[in-house]
Each structure stands twice: as C-alpha cells, then as structure tokens.
Design a protein around this motif. Structure first.
Motif: not given
Lengths: 417, 305, 373
Positions: C272-274, C361-362, C367-370
């Motif tokens: 998980l990324v903010t 984001f997940k 290397a993509t994110k949703t």
C-alpha cells in the motif's frame, strides 16, 4: 617518439577493454523490464582521453622534472623581520578588504574555504607535526557544531559565549577519546579514530531527544557584532540590528561579509596560536615525537602526554571551526559530518605538504574552490576532484608547498675503512 | 531459540560477504602496508559487471541453465574486476611506492571518489536491480510456529566463500607465487634482493584481492539484487573493519573478522535496535583494538630499533 | 614559512575567487534556478525535478514566454548536502536570479530557504515535504507538494480504519523525511488505540535486512509501515517475503517508484502506498504526458508534475501580477489560485498548499498501481 605512440595506443586499447563493461554497456531498467544497451561513444571518448594523456605524459614529465630541480634549490628569501611584518600586515589587510570588492557568492565560498583552512591547520598539528594519523577528525568538528547549536538553542548563549565552551568540549572529547587510543601505533590509531568518527555520527543520528536525530537543529543564530544582529528584523524585542544602528539600508551581503571577517579573525587566531605553540617546548616535542619516538622517550619526554596535547589541540581547533560552521549554516544535521569530510581535510593536509601551514592554507582554498570552479562540468565535477587528488599525489607527493626548515645533515663519510 | 538460529544464518551470510571483501584489504596491507580505500569501489564495479553479465545472458541470449550462468558470470566478473585491480595499482599506487605512508592513502581516497563518479557517469546514479536467479530454500520447524528459513542462495554464498577461501589459502601456502607473497609481506626489500620481482607480486596481490571482491560482488548482486554506485563505500568500511578485527595482514583473520562482524550486526539488530547495529560494529572494532591492538589473529608488532 | 609565500598566496586567492564571482548577464531572459541533486546518491530524484521544470520552461517558451521574455532554467547542483545548498543559494543570490524551484531534500531546503527569505527570492519546492520548512514564518517560501504531517495521518487513518492490525511495526530510514512521516503515522495509529510493537530505524544504503525481518516475524507483527524511499523498502519486502514473513506493508510517496517492483519483484504485489493523485493518469495532462514520453522521459515520478507546476505558477504569477518583483509575486501567489498539472492550487498563509490530496494506492508486481478506498 613512435615508441611512445605505440605505448599510448596500447594503453588506450587497455583502457577501452576496461571501460567497455561500465561505459559501453548500459543497463536500462524500464519498469520491471531490464535490458542492455550498447553505446560505443563513451568508450571511444575515454580511450581518446587516455591516449592523449599517455602521449602527453612524456613532455609533462620533462616539465615536472624541471620543477623538481628548481625545488631542490634552496630559496634564499630571508627577509628582515621588519619586512616580514609589513608583508604579513599587508596580506591580512588585503584579505580583510577584499570581500567588499567582490560578489557575495565569492565571499561565501571564501568563508567555506576558511572553515577548511581552520580544519586543515588543526589536523596539520595532529598529522603533520605530531605524526598521528587521525581519520575521524570530523567527530570533533561535529562536537563543536552541535555544542554551539545546543547551547544557543537551549540556553540562549551567544556565539561568542559558546565559542570557548565549544573549544573546551571538543578538547575534552579529544582527550577522552585520545587517552585510551594513543598508545596504538600508526595505522591502528587511524582505524580506531575512523571508528570513533563513525560512532559519533551514528550517535548524533540516533539520539533523537538530544540532537534532533536526522532532523538536525535549525534556527541557529548567527554571530553578532557587540550585540548587534545581522538580520532584517531583530529577533529579540527591542534589540537593535546592525543596519539600524548604523542607519544603513538592510543588505544580506553584510551578513555574508561579516561571517567572512569572523572566519578570517578566527583563522588568524588559530594561525597565531599554532605559530606560538610550535616554537614552544611542546611544539618541538611534537615534531621530535614524529621523528623518533624511542629517542624521545630516552630523553625523558612522555610520549602519551605529548600525543594527547597534540590530539587535544587538534580537536579543539576542529571544535572552534565546528561552532562557526553551525553559525554559518544556521542548520546542522548529521549528514554534514560524514567520513568523506575527514578524508577531505586529510587530503588538504597532505596536498598542502604536511607540516607546512602556508601549504595547508593554499590546499584548503584550492580544494574548496575546485568543486566550485568545476560546477560547470556538472556531473564530471567529483570525477575531476578524485582525479586531481590522484594526480597531485603522483606529481607532487611532498605537497604544494612542503614544509622547509633549516636542517643540518652529517656529511656522508666515504666508506673506505 | 529458533529465531536465534535464523539470526545466526543471517549473520553468517552477511559475514561471508564481508570476509570476501576483507581479504583484499588484508592482503594489500600485509604486503605493502597500505590501506587500499578504493577496494570497496572494486567490489562495486564487480557487482555492476555481474549484473550486466547476468542480464546479457538471460535477457539478450536467453540462457536458462542456472549453473552455467553462475559460472560464466563469476568468470567474467573475476576477469574484468581483476583487470581493474591491476590497473588501479599501476596508475594510482605504483608511482608512489617509495613515498611516505600517507601519500598512497590520499591517492586511494582520490581513486575511490573517481571510480564512484566514473560508474555513475556510465551507468547512472539510480539503483539497478534484478530478480533473483536462484530462489527458494529449505524451511525448518512446524507450520504453526516460527519457521527457520535457509535459502539456496545463502547456502551458495557459504559454499562459494569456503571454496574461494580454501583455494586462496592453498595458493598462498603451497604455490611458488604464494611463497613469494609471504616473503614480500615479511620484508619487501630483502625479497627483492633475492631476485623476486616484487612489483609482480604486488600486482598479483591486487589482482587476487580484486578477484575475491569480484566474487563478493557477483554474490551480492545475485543475493541482494540491488546495486548503485555508492554501495562500495559502506561495504568497504565494513569489510575493512572486519579485516582489522581479525588482525590486518592475516587471511584467516579476515575470515574470522568478517563472520564476527556479520554476526554482531545481526544480533544487534535482533536484540538491540536496528539503528544501533553500526554503532555496535564500530564499538566492537574499537574495543578489540584497545585490548588487542593487532586484532584477533594478528601477529604482535615487534618494535625494531 | 616565508613572507614571499604569503604574498603569492593572497594573489592566488584573489585571482581564484574573483574568477568565481561570475559576470553579469544581459537581462533578456527570466531566469529560474532549479536547485537539487544532479550528482550524488539521490540524483535520481533530482532528475525528476529537473525534468519537470525543464519541460515547463520549454513548453512555456514555445508559447511565447512571459511578456516577450524567454525563460531560462538554470540547473544548480546541491548534491542534497546542506553545506552545498547554502553555497548554491548564495550563488543564486549572486547571479541575481529571483526565482527558485527547489530544493529537493528537506535537509538542504531548510538552510537555503533562510537565505531566500532574507534576500527576497521566491522559492517553490516541488519535493521537500518536511513540515518545518513552512513553519518558520517565511513569506517567500512555497511548496507544490503535500507535507509529512498531511501524509502521515492519511496513512495512519487508513491503517486504523481499514486494516485494523493487531501488531504494527513502524520502520523508517533515519532520514529527515522517512523518520518524520513514520512518527506521524505512529502518532495517528496510537491515538486510535493501536499498539506499535516495533519502532526502529534502518540506515540509508543498508542492503541486508534479514535480521530485521526475523525480528518482526518473531514479534508476530502483522502490519508494517515503512517511512523512507523505495530502495530500502524494496529490499525489505524481498528479504522478508523470502523468510516467509507475510505481513501487509505500507509506505509513503517516496516508495511509490516503479523501481520498487524491479527490486522486490513479486514481493511488491499488494504493497500500500500513499501518493499524490497520479497526475500523469489525469486525462487533462494527456498531451503533457505525451510530450514527456516523446522525449523518452517518465512523467509518473512523484516530483515531475509538482516541479512543472512550480515553474508554471511563477510564470502565471508574473503574468497576472504584471511585475517581476518576487516579493509582490509572493503576495500574489498567496491570494490567487492557479491551474496546473497538479490541479487547481491555492496556498495557505504559510506557503503550503491549501489542499493536497494523498490517495492510498495498491501497488502491483508489474509496477502499476490502482487506487483503493
């Protein structure tokens, strides 16, 4: 000539072979895909550079050979004391007037150079005079910087009050660290000091409550001139700033020039103290110890005390410079006190010529100015810096201006007996 | 208790890498009494060469045989890196052979800065990475509780380290050149007088040191899988610490020092706090030197008059 | 030491430093200094900033520049060293450049911003997120990126409300940025009654995290927040997953870099990324993204669009306020809002963005994110 030419070709070819994997093939990471890309141009450029360098080496060597000879000739410049004094005064006056005539960027870099001059002079005592290899010199620099930062932000002490305290703190740290390690010889001492340097930096980074950890300490006040601040507005209620007192328009350049002058005064003070010290018995003892420890001991000198005094003096100089550094930056964090800083100061001492104070001053200025001059080369900046260090060691291992002191040597006896 | 064993495995893996790099420091120091600060950079270059070779083999040529890739990468990296070791000695140290101790040290620091920036210009400052070539491993312990994990890569690191260390030890102990190395470390001038080409021996020392650093570099790029032009500095200081810890100049000492350093870092992370692992490593160095100035296995220095 | 040497010395010093002083340039262009790391370990983040700012300068010049003047980006390398940052700032003052886009690292932005404030130079940082920078009461300092104390709570709230872990570890990289965010996250989740089992720092450039992984595994940690950049987290993920430690991971925008998937591979799946909303995915920026792609540049880095926006804000303010005086521009910027690739922006009194949305984001292994939530 053809021989040199072929040799140069050969060397260039070798350089080509060496540089192919690093310069010739690039790894491209695109997202998660890795691919290779070949580009012969950098390799060819490197080969050409090496070829030219090798080809020019012969004439260059001839030139440096000439320099070699001229160096051997003793310079008979022994001016009478009065002239010397006049010259010294002139140089100091020039150095003091000079900042008013140039841009503030140059003055600022000169200030940075003066910090390195102070560090270089201090380490010169340890390495050049006493012959103790110290690879963790930056630790004492950090002690001075953090000392001033903490004292001023927590207790509201002024720069001038803190300065002697910082010097004392650094000297005490130096003696505390020095006492157990100074019985080590040569390289072991170097390694232990390197270890201490790293430990101090790591502690600064980890003791968050005291040092702010990686956040560092900000808003460190600049030195004031007899209580007059250099700022647009006074930080204290009812305080007077420099420009208000003299009825001048505020100019940020005043601060820069003032900092430079403070650094200049501090440098001159250090120079004066060192020049006194090396003429005193303790200074003589440092050099005697460097030349022959056993002879020293047999003359009744205590090596530990002598080493400790050199180490402590070097440390206090670094603390002195550190306090000024904190004031100039206004913000410090542990990143400013890495090993490379120690390495650069050591390079200054060696490049200047160990034990030679003028040499150290020159080298400090050169090594601070070099990256600034090389700024236009952008990414090649540090590459050039590294290369210059290597080349200088090869061409002038004795330093820019090696220390010369009168010496007498026994005439070599003919071995006919 | 189980996690203790896991930490031992972690420490040994790390220690093996340190030991391989430490050899280069120790050999050079043993023979010419110089701290080769650029040695960490040699290791960094070898990691790049390793990464490039693996990428070339797998992506460009589609080779899938893992042992083949491994052997070829090791060979390529050892070859290229040794060449670097040799060249650095020729350029930066040989002209300084007769200078005072500090001069080559500064030259080495300059070389180290140069090499870092040279690789940065060639390959960029960003981290390069690759996926593990060898993955998987053994798990010990019950599924419910803590499982000890020993990866194939960790075993490979240990095995390769032991093989190269043994080879080096045998080489130094048995071969003609090895004997010459030992002679040089005792008395360079005398060895020279006895008709041994000391320059060749010194070159050989740098080449051997670089070769072992190359092994470490390849192993690290396979195991960790992330490199940048600055990895040499940290690894170099650590490996150097390991060399000193074990007794600089002593090859078994370098191995011992590496392992001790690796273990102490692991344990410091595990039972103290991770941010203090380097403090522990350097404190250990200082303490050992204070009480045993020549390191654990170093020979005491005899004061000559 | 003889006096002859001293004389030569002073002459040499003067010559060298006079040369450094630089020459004044004719003023037909508007210069914008872009200060950040061009060399050194964080140069890759500097690239993002330089790329964004240069693209803005090019595109705005192609549209005719400002009031008939062309823009010029002057790149300044501070290597992310505080000492060099002060030198760079003085150089900028010296060259009479009135606008700065930069610096990148909070540690170098802080000492430099003091100089800009004193000298009346307009500074917009597209990357430095440390809250302290805008808490000094400076008038000339702005930023086009959110702050750690905005991002930390976003992450903390998400952990507390959505994940509800039993045993959290908060790890950081002992750098100003990483530790700052990690502390905010820790504060937020502890305020919500969750327990932080481990709060530890790793060091920048560290490559072996196996001991840390084992420690977290044996402490039964089921969620890890990492404050720092992608190289370290990538390795932590890879080494922890290998040991069979399968807790959830989360990090700030510093880890939201494609390289993390290159380093961690499959282990980066589910991280998980903010992040700031992905501006390069915004349809309004399609032509700009294409322009970057045409130059073979990657516009999705976290600092590219903020750097572009910073340049654009300066230019729009010059046009809008009809002056080039940085002090007046600073007032103008504070009072108006601007249309930029990072959306419509307006600033608070202290120079921070009024609104800057961080989105969770997940991350996926390719290397993509949703976005989640």
């Amino acid at each position: 000539m053809p021989r040199h030419f072929f040799e140069a070709m050969l060397v260039a070819l070798l350089a080509g072979l060496l540089t192919v994997p690093i310069l010739g093939i690039q790894i491209q990471v695109e997202g998660i895909n890795v691919s290779l890309e070949g580009d012969p141009l950098p390799v060819l450029l490197a080969m050409a550079a090496v070829f030219m360098a090798r080809l020019l080496q012969v004439p260059l060597k001839a030139v440096s050979g000439v320099m070699h000879i001229t160096r051997r000739v003793p310079r008979p410049i022994h001016l009478p004391t009065a002239y010397r004094l006049i010259l010294i005064v002139l140089v100091i006056v020039a150095a003091a007037i000079w900042p008013f005539t140039v841009s503030r960027g140059a003055v600022d870099i000169a200030t940075l150079a003066l910090i390195y001059v102070m560090l270089g002079l201090g380490l010169n005592v340890v390495v050049g005079f006493a012959g103790l290899l110290d690879l963790g010199y930056v630790a004492f620099y950090a002690v001075g910087a953090y000392g001033y930062a903490l004292l001023s932000t927590h207790f509201g002490l002024s720069f001038w009050e803190c300065l002697p305290l910082c010097v004392m703190m650094a000297a005490i740290t130096g003696c505390l660290l020095g006492f157990p390690v100074l019985r080590l010889r040569g390289d072991y001492l170097a390694i232990v000091t390197l270890g201490f340097g790293e430990i101090i930096r790591l502690l600064l980074n980890n003791l968050d409550e005291l040092t702010g950890g990686p956040d560092g300490i900000g808003n460190i006040p600049k030195p004031s001139l007899f209580g007059l601040e250099f700022a647009r507005r006074s930080s204290t209620e009812g305080g007077t700033t420099f420009h208000e007192f003299f009825g001048l328009e505020y100019s940020g350049a005043d601060t820069v020039v003032f900092l430079y002058l403070v650094a200049l005064v501090m440098t001159l003070l250090i120079l004066y103290v060192i020049n006194r010290l090396i003429r005193m018995p303790v200074g003589r003892a440092w050099e005697a110890l460097r030349e022959d420890e056993i002879a020293c001991r047999s003359l009744g000198l205590n090596p530990t005390t002598i080493k400790l005094s050199a180490f402590g003096f070097g440390a206090s100089t670094a603390g002195f410079a550190g306090a000024f550094f904190a004031a100039r930056q206004g913000f410090i964090n542990p990143e400013s006190f890495t090993f490379i800083e120690s390495a650069i100061v050591l390079a200054i001492v060696v490049l200047g010529g160990m034990g030679s104070q003028i040499g150290v001053i020159l080298a400090a200025i050169a090594l601070t100015a070099l990256p600034e001059i090389a700024r236009q080369f952008a990414e090649y900046r540090m590459l050039i810096f590294g290369l210059v260090l290597v080349l200088m060691m090869i061409w002038r291992p004795q330093g820019l201006l090696p220390a010369t002191r009168p010496r007498l040597e026994l005439p070599a006896r003919a071995e006919t007996l | 208790m189980l996690e203790f064993f896991q930490q031992v495995i972690n420490g040994l893996t790390l220690g093996s890498i340190y030991a391989l790099i430490a050899i280069g420091y120790t050999m050079v120091y043993g023979i010419i009494g110089m701290i080769n600060f650029a040695h960490g950079e040699i290791y960094m270059i070898s990691a790049y060469i390793g990464l490039i070779t693996v990428t070339a083999l797998t992506v460009q040529f589609g080779v899938e045989n893992v042992p083949l890739i491994l052997l070829f990468t090791l060979a390529a990296s050892i070859l290229a890196t040794s060449a670097y070791g040799w060249a650095i000695e020729r350029i930066a140290y040989r002209p300084l052979r007769s200078s005072p101790r500090l001069i080559p040290l500064i030259s080495a620091i300059g070389m180290s800065i140069f090499l870092q920036n040279y690789v940065q210009i060639g390959q960029g400052a960003r981290d390069l990475s690759m996926q593990p070539l060898i993955s998987g491993g053994w798990r010990f312990g019950s599924d419910a509780g803590f499982q000890i994990y020993l990866s194939y890569m960790q075993v490979l690191i240990a095995v390769v380290t032991v093989i190269f260390m043994t080879a080096l030890t045998l080489f130094i102990a048995r071969s003609r050149l090895g004997r010459a190395c030992r002679a040089c470390s005792q008395d360079l001038t005398m060895t020279n007088l006895l008709g041994i080409d000391t320059n060749r021996v010194i070159s050989l020392t740098f080449v051997l040191g670089a070769a072992l650093a190359a092994v470490a570099g390849v192993l690290i790029s396979l195991h960790i899988g992330k490199i940048n032009p600055f990895i040499g500095f940290d690894a170099g200081i650590k490996a150097f610490t390991a060399a000193v810890l074990g007794g600089i100049g002593s090859i078994p000492g370098a191995m011992l020092g590496g392992i001790i350093l690796g273990l102490s870092e692991s344990f410091a992370s595990a039972y103290l706090r991770t941010e203090y692992k380097d403090v522990v490593a350097f404190s250990l160095l200082v303490l050992v030197l204070l009480f045993r100035p020549t390191g654990l296995l170093g020979k005491p220095e005899i004061e000559k008059v | 030491m003889n006096s002859f040497n001293r004389h030569v010395l002073s002459a040499a010093v003067s010559a060298v430093l006079l040369g450094l002083g630089g020459l004044a340039h004719a003023e037909n262009t508007i210069k914008i200094a872009v200060a950040g790391p061009i060399t050194g370990p964080v140069a890759q983040y500097g690239d993002m900033q330089m790329m964004g700012a240069q693209m803005a300068v090019e595109q705005l010049n192609a549209k005719g520049g400002v009031n008939g003047k062309q823009l010029e980006a002057v790149l300044m390398d501070d290597v992310c060293e505080p000492k060099q940052a002060v030198a760079v700032a003085n150089q900028i003052v010296n060259d009479k450049i009135k606008y700065v886009v930069g610096h990148l690292c909070s540690g170098s932005t802080q000492p430099a911003s003091k100089l800009y404030e004193d000298e009346g130079i307009l500074m917009i940082t597209p990357a430095a997120t440390n809250p302290n920078i805008t808490h000094q009461g400076y008038k000339m300092v702005f930023r086009t990126i959110g702050t750690d104390d905005q991002q930390g709570p976003t992450a903390g709230d998400y952990i507390a409300n959505q994940i509800k872990p039993k045993n959290v570890a908060v790890i950081h990289d002992k750098q100003q940025y990483g530790q700052g965010i990690a502390e905010e996250v820790k504060k937020t989740i502890e305020a919500k009654g969750f327990k932080v089992a481990l709060f530890e720092g790793v060091s920048k450039g560290q490559t072996d995290f196996s001991a840390l992984c084992t420690k977290m595994k044996s402490a039964n940690v089921d969620f890890v927040y990492y404050g720092g950049y992608h190289p370290e987290l990538g390795l932590i993920l890879r080494q922890c997953r290998e040991q069979g430690f399968d807790a959830g991971f989360m990090g700030p925008e510093g880890v939201g870099n494609k390289d993390i998937s290159a380093i961690a591979g499959p282990a980066s799946e589910g991280l998980l990324v903010t992040l700031p909303a992905d501006f390069s995915a915004d349809p309004a920026n399609a032509s700009l993204v294409k322009a970057f792609k045409d130059k073979n540049q990657d516009p999705s880095g976290p600092f590219v669009m903020p750097a572009y926006s910073a340049v654009q804000i300066i230019v729009d303010a010059i046009k809008g306020a009809k002056t080039e005086d940085p002090v007046k521009l600073a007032d103008y910027i504070r009072k108006h809002s601007f249309d930029t690739p990072i959306g419509k922006v307006a600033f608070k009194e202290n120079g921070d963005l009024k609104e800057f949305q961080f989105v969770v984001f997940k991350w996926h292994a390719d290397a993509t994110k949703t976005p989640v939530k």
